[in-house]
Design a protein around this motif. Sequence first.
Motif, short mmCIF file in Angstrom:
data_model
loop_
_atom_site.label_atom_id
_atom_site.label_comp_id
_atom_site.label_asym_id
_atom_site.label_seq_id
_atom_site.Cartn_x
_atom_site.Cartn_y
_atom_site.Cartn_z
N ILE A 180 0.23 70.15 -13.89
CA ILE A 180 0.73 68.84 -14.34
C ILE A 180 -0.14 68.23 -15.44
CG2 ILE A 180 1.25 66.47 -13.61
CD1 ILE A 180 2.17 67.75 -10.91
N PRO A 181 -1.47 68.18 -15.31
CA PRO A 181 -2.24 67.61 -16.42
C PRO A 181 -2.00 68.35 -17.74
CG PRO A 181 -3.64 67.86 -14.49
CD PRO A 181 -2.34 68.56 -14.18
N ILE B 181 1.26 67.42 -19.48
CA ILE B 181 1.18 66.08 -20.07
C ILE B 181 0.36 66.11 -21.36
CG2 ILE B 181 0.21 63.76 -19.74
CD1 ILE B 181 0.96 64.12 -16.71
N PHE B 182 -0.83 66.70 -21.30
CA PHE B 182 -1.71 66.69 -22.47
C PHE B 182 -1.27 67.67 -23.55
CE2 PHE B 182 -4.58 64.89 -19.17
CZ PHE B 182 -4.74 63.65 -19.77
N ASP B 183 -0.71 68.81 -23.16
CA ASP B 183 -0.23 69.78 -24.16
C ASP B 183 0.94 69.25 -24.97
OD1 ASP B 183 -2.16 71.51 -23.21
OD2 ASP B 183 -0.76 72.91 -22.25
N GLY C 101 -4.78 55.57 -23.07
CA GLY C 101 -3.83 55.65 -21.96
C GLY C 101 -4.47 56.25 -20.71
N ILE C 102 -3.72 56.16 -19.63
CA ILE C 102 -4.20 56.61 -18.32
C ILE C 102 -3.13 57.48 -17.66
CG2 ILE C 102 -4.95 55.87 -16.02
CD1 ILE C 102 -5.67 53.16 -17.35
N VAL C 103 -3.57 58.59 -17.08
CA VAL C 103 -2.70 59.44 -16.27
C VAL C 103 -3.19 59.35 -14.84
CG1 VAL C 103 -1.94 61.81 -15.78
CG2 VAL C 103 -2.20 61.05 -18.15
N ILE C 104 -2.27 59.14 -13.91
CA ILE C 104 -2.60 59.12 -12.49
C ILE C 104 -1.73 60.18 -11.82
CG2 ILE C 104 -2.67 57.80 -10.34
CD1 ILE C 104 -2.22 55.88 -13.44
N ILE C 105 -2.37 61.06 -11.06
CA ILE C 105 -1.62 62.06 -10.31
C ILE C 105 -1.95 61.88 -8.83
CG2 ILE C 105 -1.20 64.52 -9.90
CD1 ILE C 105 -2.00 65.03 -12.82
N GLU C 106 -0.91 61.66 -8.04
CA GLU C 106 -1.06 61.59 -6.59
C GLU C 106 -0.97 63.01 -6.05
OE1 GLU C 106 1.16 59.65 -2.73
OE2 GLU C 106 1.40 58.66 -4.68
N SER D 182 -10.99 67.89 -10.60
CA SER D 182 -12.23 67.42 -11.22
C SER D 182 -12.76 68.31 -12.34
CB SER D 182 -13.32 67.21 -10.16
OG SER D 182 -13.66 68.44 -9.56
N LYS D 183 -12.31 69.54 -12.41
CA LYS D 183 -12.78 70.45 -13.47
C LYS D 183 -12.00 70.27 -14.78
CE LYS D 183 -15.64 72.88 -10.83
NZ LYS D 183 -16.40 71.91 -10.10
N HIS D 184 -10.89 69.53 -14.72
CA HIS D 184 -10.10 69.31 -15.94
C HIS D 184 -10.90 68.45 -16.92
CE1 HIS D 184 -6.93 67.90 -18.62
NE2 HIS D 184 -6.24 68.96 -18.22
N PRO D 185 -10.92 68.80 -18.21
CA PRO D 185 -11.75 68.08 -19.17
C PRO D 185 -11.40 66.60 -19.33
CG PRO D 185 -10.35 69.69 -20.28
CD PRO D 185 -10.20 69.92 -18.82
N ARG D 186 -10.19 66.20 -19.00
CA ARG D 186 -9.79 64.79 -19.16
C ARG D 186 -9.90 64.00 -17.85
NH1 ARG D 186 -6.40 64.40 -24.00
NH2 ARG D 186 -6.45 62.17 -23.62
N PHE D 187 -10.30 64.67 -16.78
CA PHE D 187 -10.46 64.02 -15.48
C PHE D 187 -11.58 62.98 -15.56
CE2 PHE D 187 -12.83 63.70 -11.50
CZ PHE D 187 -11.83 63.42 -10.58
N THR D 188 -11.34 61.78 -14.99
CA THR D 188 -12.38 60.76 -15.00
C THR D 188 -12.81 60.31 -13.61
OG1 THR D 188 -10.76 58.99 -15.28
CG2 THR D 188 -11.80 59.85 -17.28
#
Length: 177
Positions: free
Chosen positions: A130-131, A134-136, A144-149, A157-163
Amino acid sequence: MRIISGSHKGRQIFPDKSFSARPTTDFAKENIFNVLTNYIEIEGIHTLDLFSGTGSISYEFASRGAAEIISVEQNYKHYIFIKRIAKELKFDKMTVYKADVFLACKKLQGRKFDIIFADPPYNLDKILEIPAVIFDHNLLANDGIVIIEHPAKIDFSKHPRFTEHRQYGSVNFSIFR
């Protein structure tokens, strides 16, 4: 399920008991929206709600004055329900698409959303993709902000855009920027 805040605060919405969607709990929704409102003013923003299910998150954005809410839901019964509730509540800024989320993201490529919320089925085979989808497809606006439930066993947490990761009861959210 209820709308937490905004013009329709307190409004109860009752999906059919046969719904297969798992709506975000009111407790978790209230908490994640408190986090969001610390990051961004919701009034006037453009939002994308992926795997909309009952439409709970979309109604929350509409009630809080988002300028545009695009809801994407593949299940026909859920899609019809979301459209009906949006019409009943006069949420004219909401557009509902019956589509596969991965195809919809491709078609929306180049559109910019201030908040993208995704609440996929917890057993979705492609949940970790999913991330990337969205980013591709360059869907997130600057700042902007992405929230994934997601279920607790999933770790973004290993995704480069994860905060950050937030947990409210049994509900987990990963936030990307």
